[in-house]
Design an enzyme around this catalytic site. Structure first.
Site, PDB file in Angstrom:
ATOM      1  N   LYS A   1       0.959  -1.186  -0.046  1.00  0.00           N
ATOM      2  CA  LYS A   1       0.168  -0.087   0.011  1.00  0.00           C
ATOM      3  C   LYS A   1       0.851   1.251   0.076  1.00  0.00           C
ATOM      4  O   LYS A   1       0.488   2.021  -0.817  1.00  0.00           O
ATOM      5  CB  LYS A   1      -0.949  -0.097   1.269  1.00  0.00           C
ATOM      6  CG  LYS A   1      -2.104   1.119   1.297  1.00  0.00           C
ATOM      7  CD  LYS A   1      -2.852   1.010   2.470  1.00  0.00           C
ATOM      8  CE  LYS A   1      -3.450  -0.582   2.746  1.00  0.00           C
ATOM      9  NZ  LYS A   1      -4.425  -0.111   3.631  1.00  0.00           N
TER      10      LYS A   1
ATOM     11  N   LYS B   1       2.243  -3.953  11.034  1.00  0.00           N
ATOM     12  CA  LYS B   1       1.028  -3.860  11.730  1.00  0.00           C
ATOM     13  C   LYS B   1       0.976  -4.533  12.998  1.00  0.00           C
ATOM     14  O   LYS B   1       2.039  -5.242  13.233  1.00  0.00           O
ATOM     15  CB  LYS B   1      -0.100  -4.748  10.577  1.00  0.00           C
ATOM     16  CG  LYS B   1      -1.492  -4.269  10.663  1.00  0.00           C
ATOM     17  CD  LYS B   1      -1.807  -3.072   9.901  1.00  0.00           C
ATOM     18  CE  LYS B   1      -3.318  -2.712   9.925  1.00  0.00           C
ATOM     19  NZ  LYS B   1      -3.590  -1.708   8.888  1.00  0.00           N
TER      20      LYS B   1
ATOM     21  N   THR C   1      -9.522   8.006   5.285  1.00  0.00           N
ATOM     22  CA  THR C   1      -9.645   6.763   4.482  1.00  0.00           C
ATOM     23  C   THR C   1     -10.944   6.727   3.621  1.00  0.00           C
ATOM     24  O   THR C   1     -10.892   6.320   2.621  1.00  0.00           O
ATOM     25  CB  THR C   1      -9.524   5.405   5.532  1.00  0.00           C
ATOM     26  OG1 THR C   1      -8.428   5.780   6.478  1.00  0.00           O
ATOM     27  CG2 THR C   1      -9.666   4.318   5.078  1.00  0.00           C
TER      28      THR C   1
ATOM     29  N   ASN D   1     -15.358   4.202  11.405  1.00  0.00           N
ATOM     30  CA  ASN D   1     -14.838   5.521  10.872  1.00  0.00           C
ATOM     31  C   ASN D   1     -15.003   5.338   9.156  1.00  0.00           C
ATOM     32  O   ASN D   1     -15.340   6.470   8.488  1.00  0.00           O
ATOM     33  CB  ASN D   1     -13.527   5.667  11.214  1.00  0.00           C
ATOM     34  CG  ASN D   1     -13.001   6.966  10.743  1.00  0.00           C
ATOM     35  OD1 ASN D   1     -13.276   8.159  11.084  1.00  0.00           O
ATOM     36  ND2 ASN D   1     -11.648   6.777  10.191  1.00  0.00           N
TER      37      ASN D   1
ATOM     38  N   SER E   1      -1.820   9.888   7.047  1.00  0.00           N
ATOM     39  CA  SER E   1      -0.929   9.793   7.992  1.00  0.00           C
ATOM     40  C   SER E   1       0.404  10.322   7.517  1.00  0.00           C
ATOM     41  O   SER E   1       1.067  11.028   8.395  1.00  0.00           O
ATOM     42  CB  SER E   1      -0.710   8.193   8.313  1.00  0.00           C
ATOM     43  OG  SER E   1      -1.623   7.792   9.154  1.00  0.00           O
TER      44      SER E   1
END
Length: 431
Positions: free
Chosen positions: A104, A116, A204, A235, A364
C-alpha cells in the site's frame, strides 16, 4: 547479476489471510518476472514481535494481555501501519496486514515500508481507564521497536485518535525532556490538538469514495442514483457513505457485527450515524429499515459494495450471490483469492484494498510531515493533496491493468513491487 525464475509457491503451512496475501503477491511477482532473490526477501517478514504484559484492572485484579507488532519490510523507509484491538488479532493476521501495508505505501509512492500489530482484546469489555493503562503498558513494552524514524503506528480497528494520544505521550515520556517534542510523530492519527492533522479522521473513507468516483468516471457512470451497501459502519464506512451520499448515491444496506439492515428506498447516512452513537455502536433496530439475515447481506440488490470491516468476508461461499458491479475494498483483505476468482469470472470489478483504502496512510504521511517539519496544514489542503495522490495512483493502476490485460489488484501489486525491486537493485543486498 539479476536472474529470473518461476513463481514461488505459497507454503502449505500458511493459512487464512497470510496465504491470501502471499498468493496475491506471488501472482503479481510472476507476472512481472520479479528478481527471485527479491521475491524470497518479500515473501517473509523482517521482524515479528510478541509481547505478554500485565495490567492492573479497576477492581485490582491483574490481567495478562498479548500484543503483536510485525514489521514486514522497510526498503523504502520506516515501517508504517496501524494497531488494532480485536479478538482476531494474532501473529498470522499481523503478518498478512503488515505485508499489505508494504504494498500500500509503495503503491502510493510514500517513503514508508509496512508494519501492523495490535492487542488480542475485546475493548468493549474494558473501561476507558483500563484501556488507557493497557495502551500505555503495551507502548512501554514495545519500547524502541517503534519510533518516528523507525516504525510509526496509526489507528485501525477499535483504536482511534485517543489511543494514539496515549501512545505518543507514553513514548515521549521515556525520552529526555529536551528531546520529547521531537518524538511527536512516533504515531499518526492523533487528535488535532495533540499534533494531529485536520482531515485525517476522514481520509480513509474519503479515499474509498474518491477511488469509486474515479472508477465511475472511467466507465462514464454518474454516481447519482447508484445504490450501495456498506459492511462496517465505523470510521471508514461512515465517511465513505457520507461522501457517496453527497454525490447522490443511495445507501440501501448496512451490516455490522450485530445486525444487517436493508432499506431499498435509502438510508439517511447522518441519521444512522447519530443512531449508532446512541445505540452502543450498532445499527440494530434502526427505524424504517428491515433486518435481514447476515448471510443474505452481500446478495442484496445494489450497484456497489463497500466492505469496510474485517478480512475474508467475501469468499467462495458468498461471491456467486453478489449482484453488484463493483467491490470497493474499504477494509484490508476483505476478499479472499477464491472469492475473487468468482467475482472476476462474473464480470464484477474490484478496486483493491491497497489502492482503495490507501487514503488513510496518505493522510498519515501528511501528519508525519507536519510534525516532522513543524508545519500546520489545513483540511482543504490535506484533502486536495490526498485527491491528487490518489488520482495519480488510480490512473497508474487502471492504465497498467488495461495495458497488461489483468485485474486491478494484480496491476496494483505489480506497480508496488516494481518500486521496491528498483530500490533493492540500486542499493544491493548487505553485505
Amino acid at each position: 547479476m539479476i536472474t529470473k525464475d518461476i513463481q514461488l509457491p505459497v507454503k502449505k503451512t500458511e493459512t487464512g489471510m497470510v496465504a491470501n496475501v502471499l498468493e496475491q503477491f506471488n501472482k503479481a511477482a510472476h507476472h512481472i518476472q520479479l528478481n527471485p532473490n527479491i521475491q524470497r526477501i518479500l515473501n517473509v517478514t523482517n521482524n515479528e514481535i510478541i509481547i505478554h504484559f500485565p495490567v492492573k484492572m479497576d477492581n485490582g485484579d491483574v490481567e495478562i494481555f498479548t500484543g503483536y507488532r510485525v514489521q514486514h519490510n522497510n526498503a523504502l523507509g520506516p515501517y508504517k501501519g496501524g494497531l488494532r484491538y480485536h479478538e482476531t488479532v494474532d501473529i498470522d493476521a499481523a503478518k498478512a496486514l503488515a505485508m499489505w501495508m508494504t504494498w500500500k505505501t509503495s503503491l502510493a509512492g510514500l517513503p514508508y515500508g509496512g508494519a501492523k500489530g495490535g492487542i488480542k482484546i475485546n475493548p468493549k469489555l474494558y473501561s476507558q481507564s483500563e484501556l488507557e493503562r493497557i495502551t500505555r503498558r503495551f507502548t512501554y513494552a514495545l519500547g524502541d521497536n517503534i519510533g518516528p524514524e523507525h516504525d510509526i503506528p496509526a489507528p485501525d480497528v477499535n483504536t482511534n485518535a485517543q489511543t494514539m494520544a496515549w501512545i505518543a505521550d507514553t513514548y515521549m515520556s521515556t525520552k529526555s525532556p529536551s528531546e520529547r517534542s521531537t518524538y511527536q510523530h512516533v504515531v499518526t492519527g492523533k487528535p488535532v490538538g495533540s499534533g494531529g492533522i485536520e482531515g485525517r479522521d476522514r481520509s480513509t473513507g474519503y479515499g474509498v469514495f474518491l477511488t469509486i468516483k474515479l472508477w465511475a468516471d472511467k466507465r462514464n457512470i454518474s454516481l447519482k442514483g447508484q445504490r450501495f451497501i456498506v459492511q462496517g459502519f465505523g470510521n471508514v464506512g461512515y465517511w465513505a457513505s457520507y461522501f457517496m451520499d453527497q454525490e447522490g448515491a443511495i445507501l440501501v444496506g448496512v451490516q455490522d457485527a450485530f445486525a444487517s439492515i436493508y432499506q431499498p428506498n435509502g438510508i439517511d447516512v447522518n441519521q444512522l450515524q447519530s443512531y449508532i452513537n446512541h445505540n452502543e455502536g450498532s445499527v440494530n433496530d434502526f427505524a424504517d429499515s428491515k433486518t435481514i439475515k447476515k448471510e443474505d447481506f452481500f446478495a442484496l440488490d445494489c450497484d456497489i459494495i463497500i466492505p469496510a470491516a474485517l478480512g475474508n468476508q467475501i469468499t467462495e461461499e458468498n461471491a456467486s450471490l453478489i449482484k453488484a458491479k463493483l467491490i470497493a475494498e474499504g477494509a484490508n483483505g476483505p476478499t479472499n483469492v477464491s472469492g475473487e476468482r468468482i467475482l472476476l469470472a462474473n464480470g464484477i470489478e474490484i478496486i483493491p484494498d491497497i489502492l482503495c483504502n490507501s487514503g488513510g496512510v496518505i493522510g498519515s504521511y501528511f501528519e508525519w510531515l507536519q510534525n516532522r517539519n513543524g508545519e500546520l496544514w489545513h483540511m482543504d489542503e490535506v484533502l486536495l493533496k490526498l485527491e491528487k495522490t490518489l488520482q495519480d495512483s488510480f490512473n497508474k493502476v487502471y492504465n497498467f491493468a488495461i495495458a497488461e490485460d489483468i485485474d486491478m489488484r494484480t496491476a496494483a501489486y505489480c506497480i508496488a513491487i516494481q518500486r521496491i525491486e528498483k530500490a533493492y537493485i540500486q542499493r544491493g543486498i548487505f553485505p
